[in-house]
Motif scaffolding. Structure first.
Motif, PDB file in Angstrom:
ATOM      1  N   LYS A 460      -6.227 -11.167   6.172  1.00 20.82           N
ATOM      2  CA  LYS A 460      -4.882 -11.371   5.637  1.00 20.82           C
ATOM      3  C   LYS A 460      -4.793 -10.852   4.205  1.00 20.82           C
ATOM      4  O   LYS A 460      -3.847 -10.144   3.832  1.00 20.82           O
ATOM      5  CB  LYS A 460      -4.523 -12.854   5.689  1.00 20.82           C
ATOM      6  N   ASN A 461      -5.802 -11.193   3.382  1.00 25.41           N
ATOM      7  CA  ASN A 461      -5.827 -10.722   1.994  1.00 25.41           C
ATOM      8  C   ASN A 461      -5.932  -9.205   1.928  1.00 25.41           C
ATOM      9  O   ASN A 461      -5.291  -8.550   1.101  1.00 25.41           O
ATOM     10  CB  ASN A 461      -7.005 -11.352   1.240  1.00 25.41           C
ATOM     11  N   GLN A 462      -6.731  -8.656   2.839  1.00 25.30           N
ATOM     12  CA  GLN A 462      -6.900  -7.205   2.879  1.00 25.30           C
ATOM     13  C   GLN A 462      -5.582  -6.516   3.217  1.00 25.30           C
ATOM     14  O   GLN A 462      -5.210  -5.512   2.607  1.00 25.30           O
ATOM     15  CB  GLN A 462      -7.968  -6.862   3.899  1.00 25.30           C
ATOM     16  N   LEU A 463      -4.847  -7.065   4.199  1.00 22.55           N
ATOM     17  CA  LEU A 463      -3.560  -6.490   4.600  1.00 22.55           C
ATOM     18  C   LEU A 463      -2.566  -6.535   3.446  1.00 22.55           C
ATOM     19  O   LEU A 463      -1.822  -5.583   3.205  1.00 22.55           O
ATOM     20  CB  LEU A 463      -3.014  -7.257   5.815  1.00 22.55           C
ATOM     21  N   GLU A 464      -2.566  -7.652   2.704  1.00 21.16           N
ATOM     22  CA  GLU A 464      -1.655  -7.777   1.571  1.00 21.16           C
ATOM     23  C   GLU A 464      -1.960  -6.725   0.502  1.00 21.16           C
ATOM     24  O   GLU A 464      -1.059  -6.134  -0.078  1.00 21.16           O
ATOM     25  CB  GLU A 464      -1.746  -9.186   0.978  1.00 21.16           C
ATOM     26  N   ARG A 465      -3.264  -6.486   0.253  1.00 20.58           N
ATOM     27  CA  ARG A 465      -3.635  -5.483  -0.739  1.00 20.58           C
ATOM     28  C   ARG A 465      -3.188  -4.087  -0.305  1.00 20.58           C
ATOM     29  O   ARG A 465      -2.678  -3.298  -1.108  1.00 20.58           O
ATOM     30  CB  ARG A 465      -5.152  -5.500  -0.964  1.00 20.58           C
ATOM     31  N   LEU A 466      -3.382  -3.776   0.991  1.00 15.66           N
ATOM     32  CA  LEU A 466      -2.991  -2.454   1.486  1.00 15.66           C
ATOM     33  C   LEU A 466      -1.483  -2.254   1.410  1.00 15.66           C
ATOM     34  O   LEU A 466      -1.008  -1.177   1.039  1.00 15.66           O
ATOM     35  CB  LEU A 466      -3.483  -2.273   2.922  1.00 15.66           C
ATOM     36  N   LEU A 467      -0.719  -3.311   1.747  1.00 10.33           N
ATOM     37  CA  LEU A 467       0.745  -3.215   1.674  1.00 10.33           C
ATOM     38  C   LEU A 467       1.201  -2.987   0.238  1.00 10.33           C
ATOM     39  O   LEU A 467       2.120  -2.201  -0.025  1.00 10.33           O
ATOM     40  CB  LEU A 467       1.387  -4.487   2.245  1.00 10.33           C
ATOM     41  N   ALA A 468       0.531  -3.667  -0.715  1.00 15.35           N
ATOM     42  CA  ALA A 468       0.883  -3.487  -2.124  1.00 15.35           C
ATOM     43  C   ALA A 468       0.604  -2.061  -2.574  1.00 15.35           C
ATOM     44  O   ALA A 468       1.397  -1.452  -3.310  1.00 15.35           O
ATOM     45  CB  ALA A 468       0.100  -4.484  -2.987  1.00 15.35           C
ATOM     46  N   GLU A 469      -0.505  -1.507  -2.115  1.00 12.93           N
ATOM     47  CA  GLU A 469      -0.841  -0.127  -2.483  1.00 12.93           C
ATOM     48  C   GLU A 469       0.148   0.865  -1.870  1.00 12.93           C
ATOM     49  O   GLU A 469       0.531   1.850  -2.504  1.00 12.93           O
ATOM     50  CB  GLU A 469      -2.267   0.192  -2.047  1.00 12.93           C
ATOM     51  N   VAL A 470       0.549   0.617  -0.601  1.00 14.61           N
ATOM     52  CA  VAL A 470       1.530   1.495   0.047  1.00 14.61           C
ATOM     53  C   VAL A 470       2.846   1.473  -0.715  1.00 14.61           C
ATOM     54  O   VAL A 470       3.479   2.518  -0.943  1.00 14.61           O
ATOM     55  CB  VAL A 470       1.733   1.071   1.519  1.00 14.61           C
ATOM     56  N   ASN A 471       3.291   0.279  -1.141  1.00 17.25           N
ATOM     57  CA  ASN A 471       4.537   0.180  -1.901  1.00 17.25           C
ATOM     58  C   ASN A 471       4.440   0.924  -3.227  1.00 17.25           C
ATOM     59  O   ASN A 471       5.393   1.570  -3.680  1.00 17.25           O
ATOM     60  CB  ASN A 471       4.878  -1.292  -2.157  1.00 17.25           C
ATOM     61  N   GLU A 472       3.247   0.830  -3.852  1.00 18.43           N
ATOM     62  CA  GLU A 472       3.034   1.542  -5.113  1.00 18.43           C
ATOM     63  C   GLU A 472       3.095   3.057  -4.899  1.00 18.43           C
ATOM     64  O   GLU A 472       3.671   3.793  -5.701  1.00 18.43           O
ATOM     65  CB  GLU A 472       1.677   1.150  -5.699  1.00 18.43           C
ATOM     66  N   LEU A 473       2.527   3.508  -3.783  1.00 18.32           N
ATOM     67  CA  LEU A 473       2.562   4.941  -3.471  1.00 18.32           C
ATOM     68  C   LEU A 473       3.984   5.417  -3.203  1.00 18.32           C
ATOM     69  O   LEU A 473       4.381   6.510  -3.624  1.00 18.32           O
ATOM     70  CB  LEU A 473       1.667   5.243  -2.273  1.00 18.32           C
ATOM     71  N   LYS A 474       4.748   4.595  -2.490  1.00 15.66           N
ATOM     72  CA  LYS A 474       6.144   4.951  -2.224  1.00 15.66           C
ATOM     73  C   LYS A 474       6.923   5.102  -3.530  1.00 15.66           C
ATOM     74  O   LYS A 474       7.730   6.029  -3.700  1.00 15.66           O
ATOM     75  CB  LYS A 474       6.798   3.897  -1.332  1.00 15.66           C
ATOM     76  N   ALA A 475       6.677   4.180  -4.472  1.00 13.88           N
ATOM     77  CA  ALA A 475       7.362   4.242  -5.758  1.00 13.88           C
ATOM     78  C   ALA A 475       6.975   5.509  -6.522  1.00 13.88           C
ATOM     79  O   ALA A 475       7.809   6.153  -7.159  1.00 13.88           O
ATOM     80  CB  ALA A 475       7.033   2.999  -6.591  1.00 13.88           C
ATOM     81  N   THR A 476       5.693   5.871  -6.429  1.00 18.71           N
ATOM     82  CA  THR A 476       5.224   7.092  -7.103  1.00 18.71           C
ATOM     83  C   THR A 476       5.898   8.326  -6.518  1.00 18.71           C
ATOM     84  O   THR A 476       6.331   9.232  -7.232  1.00 18.71           O
ATOM     85  CB  THR A 476       3.695   7.213  -6.974  1.00 18.71           C
ATOM     86  N   VAL A 477       5.952   8.378  -5.173  1.00 21.13           N
ATOM     87  CA  VAL A 477       6.599   9.516  -4.505  1.00 21.13           C
ATOM     88  C   VAL A 477       8.070   9.619  -4.905  1.00 21.13           C
ATOM     89  O   VAL A 477       8.583  10.714  -5.185  1.00 21.13           O
ATOM     90  CB  VAL A 477       6.460   9.377  -2.977  1.00 21.13           C
ATOM     91  N   LYS A 478       8.755   8.475  -4.958  1.00 21.20           N
ATOM     92  CA  LYS A 478      10.176   8.478  -5.334  1.00 21.20           C
ATOM     93  C   LYS A 478      10.353   9.002  -6.752  1.00 21.20           C
ATOM     94  O   LYS A 478      11.253   9.808  -7.038  1.00 21.20           O
ATOM     95  CB  LYS A 478      10.747   7.066  -5.209  1.00 21.20           C
ATOM     96  N   THR A 479       9.475   8.550  -7.664  1.00 21.83           N
ATOM     97  CA  THR A 479       9.549   9.013  -9.060  1.00 21.83           C
ATOM     98  C   THR A 479       9.342  10.516  -9.154  1.00 21.83           C
ATOM     99  O   THR A 479      10.048  11.223  -9.879  1.00 21.83           O
ATOM    100  CB  THR A 479       8.489   8.287  -9.900  1.00 21.83           C
ATOM    101  N   GLN A 480       8.342  11.028  -8.384  1.00 19.75           N
ATOM    102  CA  GLN A 480       8.068  12.466  -8.401  1.00 19.75           C
ATOM    103  C   GLN A 480       9.238  13.263  -7.824  1.00 19.75           C
ATOM    104  O   GLN A 480       9.564  14.359  -8.315  1.00 19.75           O
ATOM    105  CB  GLN A 480       6.777  12.765  -7.620  1.00 19.75           C
ATOM    106  N   GLU A 481       9.852  12.733  -6.756  1.00 16.60           N
ATOM    107  CA  GLU A 481      11.008  13.424  -6.178  1.00 16.60           C
ATOM    108  C   GLU A 481      12.155  13.516  -7.185  1.00 16.60           C
ATOM    109  O   GLU A 481      12.824  14.554  -7.307  1.00 16.60           O
ATOM    110  CB  GLU A 481      11.463  12.694  -4.914  1.00 16.60           C
TER     111      GLU A 481
END
Length: 492
Positions: A460-481
């Motif tokens: 469960k903790n691992q899944l939460e960490r991965l979801l947080a990283e995915v959200n961070e990546l999405k934000a980075t992609v949006k900023t770059q776009e």
């Protein structure tokens, strides 16, 4: 000019020490007389052999635990005499082995959060040597295989999971100066006080090839390379430090050799298998030399050197999966200095591009072993398991961690992602000593009923960490776009 200068993407590699606020300070570095590195690192921890009032100890710090050392910082202090060498397991970032003047080799488990109290109980204690154990090295591809050599002139290959000696090699007529696994994990190269270089079959103990070493009576060292090659360092009778490059199938005559300088200290050899680069650094020196290896004459090509301000007391070499890919870092050393400092130093390829650099980051060795202990014992030869280094590059993909069982009695999270994304390992099992060897089955009892709830929480903790990283990546992609759209609008 291109006809005279050899082309290489590593010709301009330079050393860059970390800023002072990222340095480890006030470390009581051991004053033991040894040619070992005194420091070992992995993507989670840095370990340093320290001076202690009684017995032997070493320090384990999390990588981000820099700054001035707390005077009450807990240490690993289970040895009765001075610790001479330490080595992190390449297949489990929480396992470290140590050897000591008390004739033992001990294997320790370090929790993800580091040490909160002095650690005195080892996972395994390996007894077999009669004199001080000089050095240790883990097999690079097989799980829980460790070699050690001691002042009793013996080299022993251990099954750490069962605390059993698999092989005792007694072919050296004098003190062993160094020993090195080849990348395939089936051969061992050694240097000895009799000035002979030996290539030994790691399963049978048979000496496959012997060659003459250097003329000086000073310590000589060897490092096994890929493609059946080896490099040795030592000094001539006139005191000139040299390296020699060998084909391990015929050690009688080196393929090439070259003088380096007239320094008095013995080089330690650090090998980057992926880029085929060799680094030479010695205790007491103020320089780190690096070379590129090719499988054609003249085989060894000089690149450059890094010259720090202070003399080196020890060097830790970071595995490739712990490097900062975004900074174009191709190697990182943790350099011990007389003033009680441990100074991380990055070796960087200068690049302007912010994209992933495929040419300097080929796949590197994964944390996963390519074979079990039993497979290795039965004669299996399997290539190492690799990971794509682009998974370490911010803004691309995230490597999914993989679970594997450990021969040390715990379930270990083995991930190709950076250390801060790895789940925690299970609590330690009871230690087993080699005085009363037990069967491998007994050393790894089933724990499914006990671990069920804990593994669910871990997942469960691992899944939460991965979801947080995915959200961070999405934000980075949006900023770059948005940035790209702004630049395109400005050009129009």
């Amino acid at each position: 000019m291109s006809n005279f200068v050899r082309k290489s993407q590593f010709r301009h590699v330079f050393g860059q020490p970390y800023k002072r606020d990222k340095v480890y300070e006030s470390i009581p570095i051991s004053r033991a007389s040894t040619e070992n590195n005194m420091c070992a690192v992995n993507p989670k921890f840095v370990a340093i052999i320290t001076e202690s009032g009684g017995g032997g100890s070493f320090l384990v710090l999390k990588l981000d635990q820099y700054g001035r050392l707390d005077i009450n910082q807990p240490r690993v202090c289970g040895h009765k005499q001075v610790v001479l060498d330490i080595a992190w397991c390449p297949h489990n970032d929480n396992i470290i082995a140590s050897c000591s003047e008390d004739t033992t080799v001990k294997v320790w488990f370090i929790p993800d959060e580091g040490l909160s109290a002095p650690l005195t109980e080892a996972e395994q204690t390996l007894n077999g040597h009669q004199k001080k154990v000089l050095s240790i090295e883990w097999n690079p591809v097989a799980e829980n295989i460790l070699l050690s050599y001691a002042a009793d002139d013996l080299l022993i290959v251990w099954d750490v999971g069962a605390a059993e000696a698999l092989l005792s090699v007694d072919c050296h007529p004098g003190v062993i100066w160094s020993a090195s696994w080849n990348p395939a994990g089936n051969m061992i190269g050694t240097t000895c006080k009799d000035k002979q270089l030996r290539i030994i079959d790691a399963r049978s103990g048979e000496v496959k090839s012997v060659g003459a070493g250097f003329g000086s009576g000073k310590c000589q060292k060897i490092k096994m390379l890929k493609n059946d090659r080896a490099i040795a360092v030592g000094a001539t009778k006139m005191g000139e430090r040299q390296y020699r490059f060998y084909d391990i199938n015929n050690m009688e005559t080196p393929l090439t050799s070259e003088g380096v300088d007239n320094g008095s200290n013995t080089f330690n050899i650090f090998y980057d298998e992926d880029l085929n680069m060799v680094y030479l650094g010695a205790k007491g020196d103020c320089k780190l030399l690096y070379y590129e290896i090719e499988d054609k004459k003249p085989y060894v090509f000089w690149l450059s050197l890094y010259t720090p301000k202070d003399a080196t007391k020890g060097l830790g070499f970071m595995p490739k999966r712990g490097l900062d890919v975004n900074a174009h870092e191709v190697a990182r050393f943790y350099r011990l200095v007389d003033r009680g400092l441990c100074e991380p130093t990055s070796m960087i390829v200068p690049r302007k591009s912010e994209l992933f650099q495929n040419d300097i980051y080929p796949p590197c060795m994964s944390i996963e072993p390519s074979m079990t202990t039993d497979e290795w014992l039965k004669g299996a030869n399997k290539p190492r398991k690799d990971m794509d280094m682009e998974t370490l590059f911010k803004g691309t993909s995230v490597a999914a961690p993989a679970k594997r069982s450990s021969r040390l009695g715990r379930s270990t999270a083995a991930s190709t992602a950076p250390a801060n994304s790895q789940p925690k390992a299970e609590p330690n099992a009871a230690p087993v000593t080699a005085k009363a060897p037990v069967s491998r089955a007994a050393s790894n009892p089933p724990k499914e009923e006990v671990r069920g709830g804990q593994e669910t929480k871990e997942q469960k903790n691992q899944l939460e960490r991965l979801l947080a990283e995915v959200n961070e990546l999405k934000a980075t992609v949006k900023t770059q776009e948005e940035r790209i759209a702004t630049l395109e609008a400005a050009q129009d």
